[in-house]
Enzyme design. Sequence first.
Site, PDB file in Angstrom:
ATOM      1  N   TYR A 154       0.864  -1.195   0.000  1.00  0.00           N
ATOM      2  CA  TYR A 154       0.000   0.000   0.000  1.00  0.00           C
ATOM      3  C   TYR A 154       0.900   1.245   0.000  1.00  0.00           C
ATOM      4  CZ  TYR A 154      -4.347   2.397   1.372  1.00  0.00           C
ATOM      5  OH  TYR A 154      -5.436   3.209   1.430  1.00  0.00           O
ATOM      6  N   LYS A 169     -19.534 -19.918 -13.135  1.00  0.00           N
ATOM      7  CA  LYS A 169     -18.565 -19.866 -14.244  1.00  0.00           C
ATOM      8  C   LYS A 169     -17.204 -19.440 -13.695  1.00  0.00           C
ATOM      9  CE  LYS A 169     -21.522 -20.451 -17.806  1.00  0.00           C
ATOM     10  NZ  LYS A 169     -21.458 -21.390 -18.912  1.00  0.00           N
ATOM     11  N   GLU A 179     -21.755 -13.555 -21.071  1.00  0.00           N
ATOM     12  CA  GLU A 179     -22.507 -14.766 -20.713  1.00  0.00           C
ATOM     13  C   GLU A 179     -24.002 -14.483 -20.630  1.00  0.00           C
ATOM     14  OE1 GLU A 179     -20.783 -17.793 -20.181  1.00  0.00           O
ATOM     15  OE2 GLU A 179     -22.794 -18.621 -20.337  1.00  0.00           O
ATOM     16  N   ASP A 180     -24.769 -15.370 -21.192  1.00  0.00           N
ATOM     17  CA  ASP A 180     -26.222 -15.360 -21.043  1.00  0.00           C
ATOM     18  C   ASP A 180     -26.849 -13.989 -21.340  1.00  0.00           C
ATOM     19  OD1 ASP A 180     -25.875 -17.990 -20.444  1.00  0.00           O
ATOM     20  OD2 ASP A 180     -26.440 -17.877 -18.347  1.00  0.00           O
ATOM     21  N   GLY A 191     -30.964 -18.696 -31.608  1.00  0.00           N
ATOM     22  CA  GLY A 191     -30.519 -17.559 -30.795  1.00  0.00           C
ATOM     23  C   GLY A 191     -29.015 -17.507 -30.800  1.00  0.00           C
ATOM     24  N   ALA A 192     -28.446 -17.026 -29.696  1.00  0.00           N
ATOM     25  CA  ALA A 192     -26.995 -16.868 -29.599  1.00  0.00           C
ATOM     26  C   ALA A 192     -26.289 -18.186 -29.915  1.00  0.00           C
ATOM     27  CB  ALA A 192     -26.646 -16.409 -28.185  1.00  0.00           C
ATOM     28  N   ASN A 221     -30.364 -26.025 -21.157  1.00  0.00           N
ATOM     29  CA  ASN A 221     -30.107 -26.185 -19.716  1.00  0.00           C
ATOM     30  C   ASN A 221     -31.156 -25.450 -18.897  1.00  0.00           C
ATOM     31  OD1 ASN A 221     -27.646 -27.669 -19.773  1.00  0.00           O
ATOM     32  ND2 ASN A 221     -26.632 -25.843 -20.519  1.00  0.00           N
ATOM     33  N   ASN A 245     -20.375 -25.782 -22.733  1.00  0.00           N
ATOM     34  CA  ASN A 245     -19.258 -24.881 -23.020  1.00  0.00           C
ATOM     35  C   ASN A 245     -18.168 -24.860 -21.940  1.00  0.00           C
ATOM     36  OD1 ASN A 245     -20.801 -23.292 -21.244  1.00  0.00           O
ATOM     37  ND2 ASN A 245     -21.717 -22.132 -22.936  1.00  0.00           N
TER      38      ASN A 245
HETATM   39  N1  LIG Z   1     -24.991 -26.944 -23.415  1.00  0.00           N
HETATM   40  C1  LIG Z   1     -24.412 -25.779 -23.561  1.00  0.00           C
HETATM   41  O1  LIG Z   1     -23.198 -25.637 -23.455  1.00  0.00           O
HETATM   42  C2  LIG Z   1     -25.241 -24.578 -23.867  1.00  0.00           C
HETATM   43  C3  LIG Z   1     -24.593 -23.392 -24.227  1.00  0.00           C
HETATM   44  C4  LIG Z   1     -25.362 -22.264 -24.538  1.00  0.00           C
HETATM   45  C5  LIG Z   1     -26.725 -22.324 -24.467  1.00  0.00           C
HETATM   46  N2  LIG Z   1     -27.309 -23.494 -24.077  1.00  0.00           N
HETATM   47  C6  LIG Z   1     -28.763 -23.582 -23.953  1.00  0.00           C
HETATM   48  O2  LIG Z   1     -29.376 -23.209 -25.175  1.00  0.00           O
HETATM   49  C7  LIG Z   1     -30.564 -22.483 -24.923  1.00  0.00           C
HETATM   50  C8  LIG Z   1     -30.527 -21.163 -25.659  1.00  0.00           C
HETATM   51  O3  LIG Z   1     -29.490 -20.340 -25.180  1.00  0.00           O
HETATM   52  P1  LIG Z   1     -29.096 -19.002 -25.961  1.00  0.00           P
HETATM   53  O4  LIG Z   1     -28.017 -18.381 -25.170  1.00  0.00           O
HETATM   54  O5  LIG Z   1     -28.890 -19.258 -27.400  1.00  0.00           O
HETATM   55  O6  LIG Z   1     -30.438 -18.153 -25.750  1.00  0.00           O
HETATM   56  P2  LIG Z   1     -31.155 -17.095 -26.718  1.00  0.00           P
HETATM   57  O7  LIG Z   1     -32.191 -16.456 -25.902  1.00  0.00           O
HETATM   58  O8  LIG Z   1     -30.159 -16.255 -27.417  1.00  0.00           O
HETATM   59  O9  LIG Z   1     -31.837 -18.015 -27.850  1.00  0.00           O
HETATM   60  C9  LIG Z   1     -32.830 -18.947 -27.598  1.00  0.00           C
HETATM   61  C10 LIG Z   1     -33.594 -19.180 -28.912  1.00  0.00           C
HETATM   62  O10 LIG Z   1     -34.381 -20.340 -28.758  1.00  0.00           O
HETATM   63  C11 LIG Z   1     -35.662 -20.058 -29.258  1.00  0.00           C
HETATM   64  N3  LIG Z   1     -36.644 -20.925 -28.623  1.00  0.00           N
HETATM   65  C12 LIG Z   1     -37.042 -20.928 -27.336  1.00  0.00           C
HETATM   66  N4  LIG Z   1     -37.992 -21.865 -27.151  1.00  0.00           N
HETATM   67  C13 LIG Z   1     -38.190 -22.447 -28.346  1.00  0.00           C
HETATM   68  C14 LIG Z   1     -39.046 -23.471 -28.803  1.00  0.00           C
HETATM   69  N5  LIG Z   1     -39.911 -24.043 -27.975  1.00  0.00           N
HETATM   70  N6  LIG Z   1     -38.965 -23.848 -30.097  1.00  0.00           N
HETATM   71  C15 LIG Z   1     -38.111 -23.256 -30.936  1.00  0.00           C
HETATM   72  N7  LIG Z   1     -37.275 -22.263 -30.559  1.00  0.00           N
HETATM   73  C16 LIG Z   1     -37.322 -21.869 -29.286  1.00  0.00           C
HETATM   74  C17 LIG Z   1     -35.895 -18.588 -28.933  1.00  0.00           C
HETATM   75  O11 LIG Z   1     -36.905 -18.006 -29.721  1.00  0.00           O
HETATM   76  C18 LIG Z   1     -34.506 -18.016 -29.242  1.00  0.00           C
HETATM   77  O12 LIG Z   1     -34.376 -17.646 -30.594  1.00  0.00           O
HETATM   78  C19 LIG Z   1     -30.681 -22.367 -23.401  1.00  0.00           C
HETATM   79  O13 LIG Z   1     -31.486 -23.410 -22.933  1.00  0.00           O
HETATM   80  C20 LIG Z   1     -29.267 -22.591 -22.911  1.00  0.00           C
HETATM   81  O14 LIG Z   1     -29.231 -23.170 -21.634  1.00  0.00           O
HETATM   82  C21 LIG Z   1     -26.606 -24.612 -23.781  1.00  0.00           C
HETATM   83  O1  LIG Z   2     -24.181 -22.545 -18.199  1.00  0.00           O
HETATM   84  C1  LIG Z   2     -24.184 -23.634 -18.792  1.00  0.00           C
HETATM   85  O2  LIG Z   2     -24.244 -24.729 -18.187  1.00  0.00           O
HETATM   86  C2  LIG Z   2     -24.030 -23.699 -20.278  1.00  0.00           C
HETATM   87  C3  LIG Z   2     -24.475 -22.497 -21.018  1.00  0.00           C
HETATM   88  O3  LIG Z   2     -23.644 -21.398 -20.812  1.00  0.00           O
HETATM   89  C4  LIG Z   2     -25.924 -22.157 -20.849  1.00  0.00           C
HETATM   90  O4  LIG Z   2     -26.243 -20.974 -20.837  1.00  0.00           O
HETATM   91  O5  LIG Z   2     -26.736 -23.073 -20.745  1.00  0.00           O
HETATM   92 MG   LIG Z   3     -24.630 -19.562 -20.793  1.00  0.00          MG
END
Ligand SMILES: NC(=O)c1ccc[n+]([C@@H]2O[C@H](COP(=O)([O-])OP(=O)(O)OC[C@H]3O[C@@H](n4cnc5c(N)ncnc54)[C@H](O)[C@@H]3O)[C@@H](O)[C@H]2O)c1
Ligand SMILES: O=C(O)C[C@H](O)C(=O)O
Ligand SMILES: [Mg+2]
Length: 485
Positions: A114, A169, A211-212, A271-272, A363, A393
Amino acid sequence: MSIPSGAHTSIILRLELDKETASFGQIATAVSDTGGDIIAIDVSRSDKTTTVRDITVNVYDQKHTDLIVKAVGAVPGVKVIHVSDQTFLLHIGGKLETMPKTPIKNRDDLSRVYTPGVARVCMAIHEKPSRAHSLTIKRNTIAVVSDGSAVLGLGNIGPEAAMPVMEGKAVLFKQFAGVDAFPICLDTQDTEEIIAAVKAIAPSFGGINLEDISSPRCFEIERRLIEELDIPVFHDDQHGTAVVLLAGLLNAVKLVGKSLEQCKVVVCGIGAAGIACSKMLIAAGVRNIIGVDRAGAIVRGETYPNEAWQWYAEHTNPDCLSGTLSEVIRGADVFIGVSGPGVLKVQDIQRMAADPIVFAMANPTPEISPEEAEPYVRVMATGRSDYPNQINNVLCFPGIFRGVLDCRASRVTEEMKLAAAKAIAAVVSDEELSEYYIIPSVFNQSVVERVREAVIEAAYASGVARKTARPDSAAGAGKTVQITR
Ligand SMILES: NC(=O)c1ccc[n+]([C@@H]2O[C@H](COP(=O)([O-])OP(=O)(O)OC[C@H]3O[C@@H](n4cnc5c(N)ncnc54)[C@H](O)[C@@H]3O)[C@@H](O)[C@H]2O)c1
Ligand SMILES: O=C(O)C[C@H](O)C(=O)O
Ligand SMILES: [Mg+2]
């Protein structure tokens, strides 16, 4: 009711038992009749008339907990004093703390850590800002930034509710890769405000893990931050997911004897994660991808509300299929779910081509449960840690950031992501590859080191590594050494 293998927490029931009337056998029966699984019993107090016991029970969810509490409470002579959930207990006070690296034992130490000593270090950095990399935590610290708008598949639950995921995370960054990470949840969902906030905190960090953050805002936020900051910015839900997905798919198609080029792939949830996964698959050679969101397949010629979908429509779905998931999934070799719970039905899988590959990655609840899908699929994966083949991820982000921090990369390039995917896939040898092992476990400690090495190699090849002296291998590929820094 039977408890599925997806049981994901345990509760402790504190029970007061009347010695005269209560029988432990009846309690055990009450628990097992409701599908619960007693895993531990402790006596915490006993006197002439009563005994207090803590029984630990594996449970599936809150509804299941309520059922067990009701059943046990109905046993004669039993009073339920308290119910505690182990997962909640683990979260009390959060999951992280700050630990100083240097103790302050005397005045001398104090004057170095410090004032006044610290002032000379401040001025050294003021004269040459790049010294922040060697003289501050920046070298090994990243920010995990969320706005709480797309937390797992739980949706827009806000910044406070997003904290447990971001803390989680940060724990994973530290435990798996020795990277120090701060969870930062912002109380704004405005694109410009998020960009401004991240830029304002950037001097303290060596990298930013977004994230998210929901789509389509996440694309603009990441693009601008990459452009405007000189440290790597990586939206984990896009690129971390895409890297691990590709790793899993490379091994799954090898197993079933198909090639990426010949596969029809249906991605649900554009989505993302869905857009980034699709882009990565196209880069890896997949030609036939059909994206499906809530309103059905995304098709060329339609007008969509955002640029990302417009791009998607122009670059996927070569046969211009339209309709619902159930319609377009006919003949598909691969289903990738990054949408929400229960979107995929058994009948949909039955319409797929031979040897269906189903990655239900939403998830915490996947698009279809492995129990339901199992009889109809050849390869099944989820994002969860309690089933085989966890495509999550977490297999990517610790190693990616370990790599970029170690070589001081200015950004994460496509080559680095592809190298990371191949490195993860290669952890599973041909001899090991099976329906239940297409992707290494998160606990396989060679994953982080292999990803790190591949990322560093690709960073130098892409010209984005800024460290002139190339970092050594910390552990060496394939070794099972815990990395600590
Ligand atoms: N396993 C992994 O490592 C991992 C990583 C990232 C995201 N995810 C999962 O993927 C999902 C989406 O995450 P994101 O960050 O892309 O979110 P996001 O909000 O960017 O996108 C989600 C998309 O899914 C669509 N959607 C939702 N319900 C739906 C349905 N019933 N039918 C068709 N489309 C539908 C939405 O309209 C949107 O376009 C979450 O459940 C997240 O937990 C998993
Ligand atoms: O958080 C996780 O387990 C994976 C991913 O980043 C998600 O948003 O589902
Ligand atoms: Mg996430």
